[in-house]
Design a protein around this motif. Structure first.
Motif, short mmCIF file in Angstrom:
data_model
loop_
_atom_site.label_atom_id
_atom_site.label_comp_id
_atom_site.label_asym_id
_atom_site.label_seq_id
_atom_site.Cartn_x
_atom_site.Cartn_y
_atom_site.Cartn_z
N ALA A 265 0.82 -1.21 0.00
CA ALA A 265 0.00 0.00 0.00
C ALA A 265 0.86 1.26 0.00
O ALA A 265 0.51 2.26 -0.64
N LYS A 266 1.99 1.23 0.70
CA LYS A 266 2.83 2.43 0.76
C LYS A 266 3.46 2.71 -0.61
O LYS A 266 3.46 3.86 -1.07
N LEU A 267 3.95 1.67 -1.27
CA LEU A 267 4.51 1.87 -2.61
C LEU A 267 3.43 2.34 -3.58
O LEU A 267 3.69 3.18 -4.45
N ARG A 268 2.21 1.81 -3.44
CA ARG A 268 1.12 2.25 -4.32
C ARG A 268 0.84 3.74 -4.12
O ARG A 268 0.67 4.50 -5.09
N ARG A 269 0.79 4.17 -2.88
CA ARG A 269 0.54 5.59 -2.60
C ARG A 269 1.67 6.47 -3.14
O ARG A 269 1.42 7.54 -3.70
N PHE A 270 2.89 6.02 -2.96
CA PHE A 270 4.01 6.79 -3.52
C PHE A 270 3.93 6.84 -5.04
O PHE A 270 4.13 7.89 -5.65
N SER B 267 11.43 -4.58 -1.03
CA SER B 267 12.72 -4.90 -1.66
C SER B 267 12.52 -5.83 -2.85
O SER B 267 13.08 -5.61 -3.94
N ILE B 268 11.72 -6.87 -2.66
CA ILE B 268 11.50 -7.86 -3.71
C ILE B 268 10.78 -7.22 -4.90
O ILE B 268 11.13 -7.45 -6.06
N PHE B 269 9.80 -6.38 -4.63
CA PHE B 269 9.09 -5.69 -5.72
C PHE B 269 10.06 -4.83 -6.53
O PHE B 269 10.07 -4.89 -7.78
N MET B 270 10.88 -4.04 -5.86
CA MET B 270 11.80 -3.14 -6.57
C MET B 270 12.84 -3.91 -7.36
O MET B 270 13.21 -3.51 -8.47
N ALA B 271 13.31 -5.03 -6.80
CA ALA B 271 14.33 -5.83 -7.50
C ALA B 271 13.74 -6.59 -8.67
O ALA B 271 14.31 -6.61 -9.77
N LYS B 272 12.58 -7.20 -8.46
CA LYS B 272 12.02 -8.10 -9.47
C LYS B 272 11.38 -7.35 -10.62
O LYS B 272 11.50 -7.76 -11.78
N ALA C 18 13.90 2.56 -12.12
CA ALA C 18 14.32 1.32 -12.76
C ALA C 18 15.84 1.25 -12.87
O ALA C 18 16.49 2.19 -13.33
N GLY C 19 16.40 0.12 -12.43
CA GLY C 19 17.84 -0.11 -12.51
C GLY C 19 18.67 0.61 -11.47
O GLY C 19 19.90 0.49 -11.47
N LYS C 20 18.04 1.33 -10.56
CA LYS C 20 18.78 2.11 -9.56
C LYS C 20 19.23 1.23 -8.39
O LYS C 20 18.76 0.12 -8.19
N LEU D 110 11.50 -3.73 -11.15
CA LEU D 110 12.16 -2.52 -11.62
C LEU D 110 13.65 -2.77 -11.88
O LEU D 110 14.36 -1.84 -12.26
N GLY D 111 14.10 -3.98 -11.66
CA GLY D 111 15.50 -4.31 -11.93
C GLY D 111 16.47 -3.56 -11.05
O GLY D 111 17.63 -3.34 -11.42
N CYS D 112 16.02 -3.17 -9.87
CA CYS D 112 16.89 -2.43 -8.95
C CYS D 112 17.87 -3.36 -8.26
O CYS D 112 17.59 -4.55 -8.04
N GLN D 113 19.00 -2.83 -7.89
CA GLN D 113 19.96 -3.53 -7.05
C GLN D 113 19.63 -3.14 -5.62
O GLN D 113 19.90 -2.01 -5.20
#
Length: 258
Positions: free
Chosen positions: A70-75, A100-105, A85-87, A107-110
């Protein structure tokens, strides 16, 4: 935005719409069910593309979070997450790893994440590996952790009011940002008669690890003091436990100038 950026932004909106983490997987139902059994009880909702969901397994009685994204959705509704992406990302107090898993999977984030306990690191590392998300987690104290000019993005969600040394924690977060880096902050805030009023909240939720609900103006001052001179409040809302206390859940964005 370009057509590609538009597509990615729309994809993020779709993936966040139900506030739960959907995981595309080629693992079998049996393997996924065995994994969910092994790591129960669950605090958050993971739904797998093979039809298995953590909702079917025992739920933790300790601060369950059925709407973990929910927090990521609001942001994302106010600050397009696709631009990350990729950041390189730091997730402070990663909880059960869902952000963490959402951003990595997707958005390809490290992504690196820190928590206070080894058991959380071991469990969340196993969850990320099963989900196919290359995240790195370790034990560290968010009051004192610093990695100078390392991260493009810091997720600082649901943690600030748990930290006993807010001054050092904010200073170290700002030091850990690269020039041009951004912070997504969500915390409990307090708005009193004076714009710098703060509230001691050790009593809240019967917890002895809840410290200060800072005013939004105080939070802005702290981040500006340590170099994140661009910042604003992006959302604020009451939740049941805070009703009538003068406290709210507040979401803020900060940037360290390039």
């Amino acid at each position: 935005m370009t057509d590609l950026a538009d597509t990615l932004a729309d994809e993020m909106t779709a993936r966040l719409k139900d506030d739960v983490l959907f995981i595309e997987t080629d693992r079998s139902v049996e393997e996924t069910e065995a994994f969910c059994t092994r790591h129960a009880p669950w605090r958050s909702v993971y739904r797998f593309s093979n039809g298995v969901t953590t909702e079917s397994f025992p739920r933790s009685e300790h601060v369950p979070n059925p709407r973990c994204l929910a927090k990521l959705r609001r942001f994302h509704a106010r600050i397009d997450l696709s631009r990350f992406a990729g950041k390189r990302v730091l997730d402070l107090g990663f909880n059960e790893g869902y952000q963490s898993i959402f951003m990595a999977k997707y958005l390809g984030c490290q992504v690196d994440g820190i928590e206070a306990y080894q058991v959380a690191v071991d469990r969340t590392s196993a969850i990320a590996e099963f989900c196919g998300a290359p995240c790195k987690f370790w034990v560290a104290d968010a009051n004192s952790f610093v990695a100078p000019e390392t991260y493009d993005v810091i997720l600082h969600c649901g943690l600030l009011y748990h930290l006993h040394d807010v001054w050092s924690a904010v200073k170290n977060s700002c030091r850990s940002l690269k020039p041009g880096g951004e912070v997504l902050l969500e915390t409990t805030s307090y708005e009193g008669a004076d714009k710098f009023d703060c509230k001691f909240m050790n009593w809240h939720a019967k917890g002895n690890h809840n410290y200060w609900a800072l005013s939004p103006e105080t939070i802005r001052y702290l981040f500006a003091e340590f170099g994140c001179t661009e910042g604003r409040e992006v959302d604020s809302f009451e939740v049941g436990a805070l009703a009538g206390t003068g406290m709210k859940r507040t979401m803020m964005w900060f940037r360290k100038p390039a």
